[in-house]
Design a protein around this motif. Structure first.
Motif, PDB file in Angstrom:
ATOM      1  N   GLU A 244      19.687   7.262  -1.139  1.00 30.62           N
ATOM      2  CA  GLU A 244      18.309   7.369  -0.739  1.00 30.62           C
ATOM      3  C   GLU A 244      17.339   6.179  -0.670  1.00 30.62           C
ATOM      4  O   GLU A 244      16.757   5.867   0.376  1.00 30.62           O
ATOM      5  N   ASP A 245      17.770   5.325  -1.595  1.00 31.03           N
ATOM      6  CA  ASP A 245      17.012   3.969  -1.514  1.00 31.03           C
ATOM      7  C   ASP A 245      17.473   3.035  -0.292  1.00 31.03           C
ATOM      8  O   ASP A 245      16.570   2.441   0.380  1.00 31.03           O
ATOM      9  N   GLU A 246      18.646   3.342   0.222  1.00 31.44           N
ATOM     10  CA  GLU A 246      19.028   2.584   1.406  1.00 31.44           C
ATOM     11  C   GLU A 246      18.547   2.970   2.562  1.00 31.44           C
ATOM     12  O   GLU A 246      17.846   2.036   3.470  1.00 31.44           O
ATOM     13  N   LYS A 247      17.979   4.313   2.745  1.00 29.48           N
ATOM     14  CA  LYS A 247      17.471   4.844   4.028  1.00 29.48           C
ATOM     15  C   LYS A 247      16.137   4.302   3.890  1.00 29.48           C
ATOM     16  O   LYS A 247      15.512   3.851   4.979  1.00 29.48           O
ATOM     17  N   LYS A 248      15.052   4.262   2.788  1.00 25.08           N
ATOM     18  CA  LYS A 248      14.044   3.692   2.558  1.00 25.08           C
ATOM     19  C   LYS A 248      13.781   1.981   2.863  1.00 25.08           C
ATOM     20  O   LYS A 248      12.812   1.762   3.575  1.00 25.08           O
ATOM     21  N   LEU A 249      14.784   1.566   2.206  1.00 22.69           N
ATOM     22  CA  LEU A 249      14.721   0.047   2.572  1.00 22.69           C
ATOM     23  C   LEU A 249      15.071  -0.394   3.782  1.00 22.69           C
ATOM     24  O   LEU A 249      14.254  -1.400   4.425  1.00 22.69           O
ATOM     25  N   LYS A 250      15.871   0.435   4.599  1.00 25.60           N
ATOM     26  CA  LYS A 250      16.189  -0.080   5.941  1.00 25.60           C
ATOM     27  C   LYS A 250      15.075   0.244   6.846  1.00 25.60           C
ATOM     28  O   LYS A 250      14.721  -0.616   7.741  1.00 25.60           O
ATOM     29  N   ALA A 251      14.465   1.266   6.438  1.00 25.26           N
ATOM     30  CA  ALA A 251      13.203   1.815   7.355  1.00 25.26           C
ATOM     31  C   ALA A 251      12.301   0.806   7.133  1.00 25.26           C
ATOM     32  O   ALA A 251      11.223   0.600   8.060  1.00 25.26           O
ATOM     33  N   GLU A 252      12.039   0.271   6.092  1.00 25.10           N
ATOM     34  CA  GLU A 252      10.900  -0.802   5.816  1.00 25.10           C
ATOM     35  C   GLU A 252      11.256  -2.191   6.127  1.00 25.10           C
ATOM     36  O   GLU A 252      10.685  -3.010   5.942  1.00 25.10           O
TER      37      GLU A 252
END
Length: 508
Positions: A244-252
């Motif tokens: 979940e964190d990976e998706k958020k960090l990549k998006a940012e």
């Protein structure tokens, strides 16, 4: 049961019986293989108990009878390098092996720096494109773990070609390429390596169980197995959160941290003896000249224990192969920029590797100058070449320098220390123009950066901060500056003149 069903059942039974009686060979014996020259060559397999088996190749034959458990084995007389030949193994059925060569065979083992693929080495694309050489043969042992010694593995020999070489061990390939060019005979390379694995995974169980120094290894593993069910659930929860964190960090557009590390448990590659059982035992007693090894990072936190564990592993392989003290050449681990410079686990591991040279028929390739900031240096060319230099000098009798400068002794000269070296190959060299990487200490054991200069076969070390020096260290960090070489262009191994307890002393 009707007639048709009965007939089918009968045919199946006959077919199964015939299959059981067929001669079968282990995967390591097959088309395209290289047999070790100038020594008796073991050939083995299974057949029907009592079956007479004959093995023929290159103008000779050897026969035997399968034992009660169906196992059989013969030894062919020593052969000179040559080929290609055919080999026939005959009994109730006949197997014909084609394109067999006789030359030099080496086992190539260790962790990720041995497993590291040719395509990922420096200039990997070009190296792969130029890899075709029918006089180099490759065999990769299947990655697997076992609690008991296995009799066979999966894999097949193949001529070295780009499609096969690209995922083969880069270190092994460059080692084999050097030998093939220098010796002019066929080279067989058996890659049995797995990234991230500790030495104990490659060591037989009886060796680990037979020495109190290794008892904590087995106790720690038993605890890991007991704790595994809970640890696995926690890991799965942490992994889900990481995704979940990976998706958020990549998006940012922000960097993504490493994922959580899975816990040790059943079938894990760190299982004590698990890789010896599954990846070494199945290729014994295939005839070999020797072994090359690139491992140590997985034991750096227990470097003092490695002083005993690594030699014990080598001796156990020699014991089980029954080929005497065959050559065992290894790579001293390179540097890694992630660990703080004041940590000494990696220097202590390098020291343990250097101490292993006390064993008969061992050689070491120094790799500390190949540092590129990664735990996997891409420059596997120099590493393979240095292993091959060891082989040429120590195994094949070539009159060449194979080692960088080796520390021999020291003498205190008022406010400086003079270090004497062997393997100077015509003289010591300060690569880059000035010697760096030396530190010096007095009786307070506080090391200061030292000035160092070359005088003939020695190096004189001093510091204005240390008036009464008693000890010197060179390249004694995780990722050191390496400037001391010899005229042959080979780097000095990191060393220290003291024996003061290190960070890993007592850690088992």
């Amino acid at each position: 049961m009707n007639t048709a069903t009965a007939m089918i059942a009968c045919l199946v039974a006959i077919s199964a019986s015939a299959a059981l009686s067929d001669i079968k060979l282990p995967a390591i014996i097959g088309d395209n293989m290289v047999l070790q020259q100038q020594m008796a060559v073991p050939i083995w397999g299974t057949a029907e108990p009592g079956e007479r088996i004959t093995v023929s190749t290159a103008g000779q034959s050897a026969s035997t009878t399968a034992s009660e458990d169906g196992r059989w084995g013969v030894k062919l007389k020593p052969m000179p390098a040559g080929g290609p030949f055919e080999m026939t193994i005959s009994g109730k059925n006949t197997i014909t092996l084609k394109n067999v060569m006789v030359g030099e065979v080496w086992v190539c083992s260790g962790q990720s720096n041995m497993q590291w693929a040719l395509k990922d080495a420096a200039n990997g694309k070009e190296e792969v494109a130029n890899a075709a050489n029918p006089n180099i043969r490759l065999f990769s042992v299947k990655l697997q773990v076992s609690d008991t010694p296995l009799q066979d593995t999966e894999g097949s020999w193949g001529e070295c070609a780009p499609a096969l070489a690209e995922n083969f061990s880069a270190t092994a390939y460059f080692f084999g390429r050097e030998l093939q060019q220098k010796l002019g005979v066929a080279i067989g390379l058996i890659n049995s390596s797995w990234g991230g694995t500790p030495c104990e995974a490659w060591t037989p169980r009886d060796v680990l169980a037979g020495d109190p120094e290794f008892t904590p290894i087995l106790e720690r593993w038993e605890k890991a197995l007991r704790d595994y069910p809970v640890a696995q659930k926690e890991y799965e929860k942490a992994l889900a959160q990481w995704r979940e964190d990976e998706k958020k960090l990549k998006a940012e557009g922000r960097p993504v941290p490493w994922p959580p590390w899975p816990p040790c448990g059943p079938g894990h590659s760190s299982t004590p003896s698990g890789l010896y059982n599954a990846m070494i035992s199945p290729i014994i007693p295939y005839g070999i000249r020797g072994a090359i090894w690139y491992q140590g990072e997985g034991n750096a936190d227990r470097a003092y224990q490695y002083r005993k564990l690594f030699p014990a592993m080598i001796k156990s392989w020699r014991r089980d192969w029954k080929q005497g003290d065959f050559p065992f050449l290894f790579v001293q681990i390179a540097g890694w920029g992630i660990i703080p410079a004041d940590r000494t686990e990696w220097p202590e591991l390098r020291e343990a590797q250097s101490m292993t040279l006390r064993l008969k028929n061992t050689g070491m390739a120094v790799a500390v100058d190949t540092n590129d900031g990664d735990i996997h240096p891409r420059n596997k060319q120099d590493i393979g070449k240095r292993l091959a230099l060891n082989a040429q000098a120590l195994v094949y009798g070539h009159k060449i320098e194979y080692s960088g400068p080796v520390y021999k002794s020291m003498a205190v000269e008022v406010d400086s220390i003079r270090l004497l070296f062997g393997h100077t190959a015509g003289g010591l060299v300060a690569k880059g123009g000035r010697l760096k990487g030396f530190t010096i200490a007095g009786e307070d054991r506080k090391f200061a950066t030292a000035n160092a200069r070359i005088e003939g076969r020695s190096v004189v070390v001093s510091s204005p901060e240390v008036k009464k020096p008693v000890a010197v260290r060179y390249a004694w960090t995780t990722n050191p500056e390496c400037t001391l070489y010899n005229q042959a262009g080979l780097p000095a191994s990191p060393f220290r003149t003291d024996d003061w307890p290190g960070a890993t002393s007592g850690k088992r």
